[in-house]
Design an enzyme around this catalytic site. Structure first.
Site, mmCIF file in Angstrom:
data_model
loop_
_atom_site.group_PDB
_atom_site.id
_atom_site.type_symbol
_atom_site.label_atom_id
_atom_site.label_comp_id
_atom_site.label_asym_id
_atom_site.label_seq_id
_atom_site.Cartn_x
_atom_site.Cartn_y
_atom_site.Cartn_z
ATOM 1 N N HIS A 60 0.855 -1.194 0.000
ATOM 2 C CA HIS A 60 0.000 0.000 0.000
ATOM 3 C C HIS A 60 0.884 1.235 0.000
ATOM 4 C CE1 HIS A 60 0.841 -0.513 4.264
ATOM 5 N NE2 HIS A 60 0.188 0.584 4.593
ATOM 6 N N HIS A 62 1.192 3.851 2.019
ATOM 7 C CA HIS A 62 1.665 4.565 3.214
ATOM 8 C C HIS A 62 3.196 4.594 3.169
ATOM 9 C CE1 HIS A 62 -2.257 4.035 5.734
ATOM 10 N NE2 HIS A 62 -2.244 5.147 5.028
ATOM 11 N N ASP A 64 5.675 4.291 5.187
ATOM 12 C CA ASP A 64 6.559 3.303 5.829
ATOM 13 C C ASP A 64 6.635 1.988 5.050
ATOM 14 O OD1 ASP A 64 3.894 2.916 6.633
ATOM 15 O OD2 ASP A 64 4.437 2.032 8.559
ATOM 16 N N HIS A 65 5.926 1.911 3.928
ATOM 17 C CA HIS A 65 5.983 0.707 3.077
ATOM 18 C C HIS A 65 6.477 1.024 1.672
ATOM 19 C CE1 HIS A 65 3.754 -2.022 5.834
ATOM 20 N NE2 HIS A 65 3.492 -0.840 6.366
ATOM 21 N N HIS A 140 -7.429 -2.021 5.482
ATOM 22 C CA HIS A 140 -6.608 -0.996 6.119
ATOM 23 C C HIS A 140 -7.228 0.364 5.791
ATOM 24 C CE1 HIS A 140 -3.078 0.483 8.034
ATOM 25 N NE2 HIS A 140 -2.412 0.834 6.949
ATOM 26 N N ASP A 210 -0.502 -4.028 5.817
ATOM 27 C CA ASP A 210 -1.113 -3.775 7.114
ATOM 28 C C ASP A 210 -2.597 -4.141 7.024
ATOM 29 O OD1 ASP A 210 1.356 -2.518 7.293
ATOM 30 O OD2 ASP A 210 0.580 -0.585 7.828
ATOM 31 N N HIS A 268 5.913 -5.275 12.284
ATOM 32 C CA HIS A 268 5.243 -3.977 12.139
ATOM 33 C C HIS A 268 4.868 -3.415 13.514
ATOM 34 C CE1 HIS A 268 2.390 -0.909 10.526
ATOM 35 N NE2 HIS A 268 3.233 -0.939 9.519
#
Ligand SMILES: [Zn+2]
Length: 301
Positions: A60, A62, A64-65, A140, A210, A268
């Site tokens: 996805h 976001h 942090d990914h 998510h 996530d 995570h």
């Protein structure tokens, strides 16, 4: 299969913790799964030959990914990469990367292919003669997929001694490996199971980050050799998990138990917890075989 955790912490990078990225070695491939900020430094630190990466799977959008991806694409360019690079991720990923390249007047000297995802049911997104990759739809705050990596069933293994003893001509050996019954030199039909061994059971790896607690994924990941399931929070903060559409260690373990997987890997983690062992302890109240992801740790299976 070998899984190397490059980063397994949520939200912001710190001096000692890295956001999500993993390398899966499977049947000669190096698949990169998610690409948080700093992934290319982690690849160097853990001596991954990253020019061999040809497929990158992004769950996805976001940060942090995903924020490590423009940097990695740009480094490939500077290193003179020529090999194709395929990126699988949510719709919009192509536009975001191409805009960054365009603003910097940079264009890749290697073929860069985007495979944008927008379906909400499992899709087969990669297949060759040894491996398949499917999306695992997750729940998510933004559109998110996990990924299920599966080895294909190999041919049966020929039992040469038995085939010789039963007087079977060499020219039938390939047919036997493909599972056929064959006639021997005396014209007698020999059953395939008398002259072969079972191939090894195919292994699989389910990556799920996530997501909120989502039992809908259970039938798809049933019996996976390894399941990575996010556990951002502990049960004491389940209200935060609900609010941010993440899972607790306990919920990850319930999914592992329902799906009857081999081993559960947690990761995570939210930065608010001191000891990661707390995650294992909580999950093991529900499911026995629990491992903790840690930056730089590898799992062989
Ligand atoms: Zn997220």
């Amino acid at each position: 299969m070998k899984l190397t955790i490059l980063g397994c912490h949520s939200a912001t990078p710190t001096a000692s913790t890295h956001p999500t990225a993993q390398i899966l070695e499977i049947k000669g491939h190096l698949f990169l799964i998610d690409c948080g900020e700093g992934t290319q430094m982690q690849l160097r630190k853990y001596r991954v030959k990253f020019s061999r990466i040809r497929h990158i799977f992004i769950s996805h959008l976001h940060g942090d990914h995903f924020f490590g991806l423009p940097g990695l694409i740009s480094t490939f360019l500077l290193l003179g990469r020529e090999a194709e690079l395929h990126i699988y991720g949510p719709k919009g990923i192509k536009q975001s990367i191409l805009l960054l390249l365009k603003l910097g007047k940079a264009y890749t000297n290697y073929p860069l292919y985007f495979h944008e995802l927008e379906e909400t049911t499992p899709q087969l997104i990669y297949e060759d003669d040894k491996v398949t990759v499917e999306t695992i739809p997750l729940k998510h705050r933004v559109y998110t997929n996990g990924f299920l990596f599966k080895e294909k069933l190999e041919d049966r293994k020929l039992n040469v001694d038995a085939a010789r003893e039963l007087n079977i001509d060499l020219s039938y050996y390939n047919k036997i490996k493909q599972g056929f019954d064959v006639e021997n030199r005396d014209g007698k039909l020999i059953s395939n199971k008398d002259i072969t061994f079972d191939p090894p059971a195919p292994k699989s790896y389910a990556y799920c980050s996530d997501t909120e607690y989502n039992p809908e994924m259970v039938p798809q990941i049933e019996g996976a050799t390894f399941l990575y399931h996010e556990s951002t929070f502990l049960d004491e903060h389940y209200h935060l998990a609900e609010k941010t559409k993440h899972s607790t260690a306990k919920e990850a373990a319930v999914i592992a138990r329902k799906a009857n997987v081999g081993t559960l890997i947690l990761g995570h983690y939210s930065g608010r917890y001191g000891k990661l062992e707390l995650f294992r302890k909580e999950a093991q109240e529900v499911f026995d075989n629990v491992e903790l992801a840690e930056d730089g740790k590898s799992f062989q299976f």
